[in-house]
Design a protein around this motif. Structure first.
Motif, PDB file in Angstrom:
ATOM      1  N   VAL A 211     -63.737 -66.684   0.659  1.00  0.00           N
ATOM      2  CA  VAL A 211     -64.335 -66.162  -0.322  1.00  0.00           C
ATOM      3  C   VAL A 211     -64.067 -64.274   0.043  1.00  0.00           C
ATOM      4  CG1 VAL A 211     -66.612 -67.583  -1.361  1.00  0.00           C
ATOM      5  CG2 VAL A 211     -67.250 -66.115   0.663  1.00  0.00           C
ATOM      6  N   MET A 212     -64.516 -64.116   1.143  1.00  0.00           N
ATOM      7  CA  MET A 212     -64.929 -62.583   1.390  1.00  0.00           C
ATOM      8  C   MET A 212     -63.540 -61.447   1.379  1.00  0.00           C
ATOM      9  SD  MET A 212     -66.680 -62.324   4.408  1.00  0.00           S
ATOM     10  CE  MET A 212     -65.779 -60.508   5.284  1.00  0.00           C
ATOM     11  N   VAL A 213     -62.333 -62.669   0.265  1.00  0.00           N
ATOM     12  CA  VAL A 213     -61.435 -61.505   0.106  1.00  0.00           C
ATOM     13  C   VAL A 213     -61.713 -61.046  -1.372  1.00  0.00           C
ATOM     14  CG1 VAL A 213     -59.187 -62.694   0.797  1.00  0.00           C
ATOM     15  CG2 VAL A 213     -60.190 -63.265  -1.493  1.00  0.00           C
ATOM     16  N   GLY A 214     -63.085 -61.475  -1.584  1.00  0.00           N
ATOM     17  CA  GLY A 214     -63.473 -61.470  -3.576  1.00  0.00           C
ATOM     18  C   GLY A 214     -64.713 -60.747  -3.179  1.00  0.00           C
ATOM     19  N   ILE A 215     -65.754 -59.786  -2.198  1.00  0.00           N
ATOM     20  CA  ILE A 215     -66.548 -59.789  -1.585  1.00  0.00           C
ATOM     21  C   ILE A 215     -65.867 -58.654  -2.049  1.00  0.00           C
ATOM     22  CG2 ILE A 215     -68.572 -59.129  -0.617  1.00  0.00           C
ATOM     23  CD1 ILE A 215     -67.930 -62.154   0.498  1.00  0.00           C
ATOM     24  N   PRO A 216     -67.031 -57.304  -2.634  1.00  0.00           N
ATOM     25  CA  PRO A 216     -67.459 -56.174  -2.819  1.00  0.00           C
ATOM     26  C   PRO A 216     -67.665 -55.456  -1.719  1.00  0.00           C
ATOM     27  CG  PRO A 216     -68.868 -57.130  -4.339  1.00  0.00           C
ATOM     28  CD  PRO A 216     -68.296 -58.204  -3.820  1.00  0.00           C
ATOM     29  N   GLN A 217     -66.341 -53.930  -1.757  1.00  0.00           N
ATOM     30  CA  GLN A 217     -66.585 -53.509  -0.781  1.00  0.00           C
ATOM     31  C   GLN A 217     -66.972 -51.555  -0.600  1.00  0.00           C
ATOM     32  OE1 GLN A 217     -62.918 -54.041   2.780  1.00  0.00           O
ATOM     33  NE2 GLN A 217     -62.740 -55.842   1.491  1.00  0.00           N
ATOM     34  N   PRO A 218     -67.893 -51.803  -0.525  1.00  0.00           N
ATOM     35  CA  PRO A 218     -67.657 -50.333  -1.132  1.00  0.00           C
ATOM     36  C   PRO A 218     -67.474 -49.208  -0.735  1.00  0.00           C
ATOM     37  CG  PRO A 218     -69.945 -51.602  -1.543  1.00  0.00           C
ATOM     38  CD  PRO A 218     -68.948 -52.897  -0.289  1.00  0.00           C
TER      39      PRO A 218
END
Length: 261
Positions: A211-218
């Motif tokens: 799921v890390m690939v779809g988590i927001p990265q501000p």
């Protein structure tokens, strides 16, 4: 042998009687990155030093839960999902004590990982008891010391998805600019890759994604993405990029040529 190398299993092997393949230039290094604290944002580099444990300073620290789990975007035997870690980033600072990561909060404040106050700040921010620790006998990386992706594979995803894909979502150590638009690195598994004049990698299997690939990265201006992981599951067995181990260490510069052997 380090804990990282024990976990990573290199698939490269010499077959008796088999002729060595001819060297083949396959790309050029366009990005280098390290992530001083696992599952936080990291820092892009103009050059990186590689050792048996991967990029120097990469994932040397992690956030831990009370039960000893390593903070991540997923929950497994080693890892514990901690929402909010990717809203933070980390960078290495060199001081008289050596290199120590600084955790950068969303408001710009910074805390040294070896300062006990940093864990308290994270516990308050993420609303659970947390601790910051150096890597010991349990490695912090997910699958392998080094993670590599190609721009050709990114372009393949963009064609399948019908929209741009930021390579930052995959948190790779090395991004190679390569021709085409396909998962070209699939054919590299089990071979060696030399980069520049010093470093040699052993290329392993594809990197499993989560799921890390779809988590927001501000810090990269990236919002949530609900489609990318599903697409990887449908098109490429939920894998993207390659796992790699270090056969010969040294320094890699942005712009270095990568040669498959």
């Amino acid at each position: 042998m380090s804990a990282n190398r024990r976990l990573y299993s290199c698939l490269c092997a010499d077959t008796p009687g088999r002729a060595a393949p001819s060297p083949l230039p396959v790309g050029q290094v366009v990005e280098l990155a390290r992530y001083p604290v696992k599952s936080m944002g990291g820092e892009r580099l103009t050059h990186a030093r590689f050792t048996a444990d991967g990029v120097s300073g990469d994932r040397g620290w992690a956030v831990y839960t009370d039960d000893g789990g390593i903070g991540s975007g997923k929950t497994t035997r080693r890892f514990r999902r901690i929402d909010g870690l990717l809203t933070l980033r980390a960078r290495l600072e060199t001081s008289e004590d050596g290199e120590v990561p600084l955790v950068v909060l969303p408001d710009g404040r910074e805390h040294r990982t070896d300062d006990p106050a940093a864990a308290q700040v994270l516990s308050t921010l993420l609303d659970r008891p947390l601790h910051l620790r150096r890597q010991s006998s349990v490695p912090h990386h997910d699958e392998a010391p080094v993670h590599l992706v190609t721009t050709a594979a990114v372009r393949k995803l963009e064609r399948l998805l019908g929209e741009p894909v930021d390579v930052a979502r995959f948190r790779a150590n090395i991004v190679l600019e390569a021709e085409g638009a396909d998962f070209i690195e699939d054919d590299w598994q089990g071979r060696h890759l030399t980069i520049g004049d010093q470093v040699e990698l052993c290329l392993g299997p594809g990197m499993p994604r989560c799921v890390m690939v779809g988590i927001p990265q501000p810090h990269h201006g990236l919002g949530p993405d609900a489609q990318l992981l599903k697409l990887l599951g449908h098109a490429h067995q939920v894998r993207f990029g390659l796992q790699a181990g270090v056969v010969r260490g040294g320094t890699v510069q942005r712009g270095d040529l990568a040669v498959l052997r």
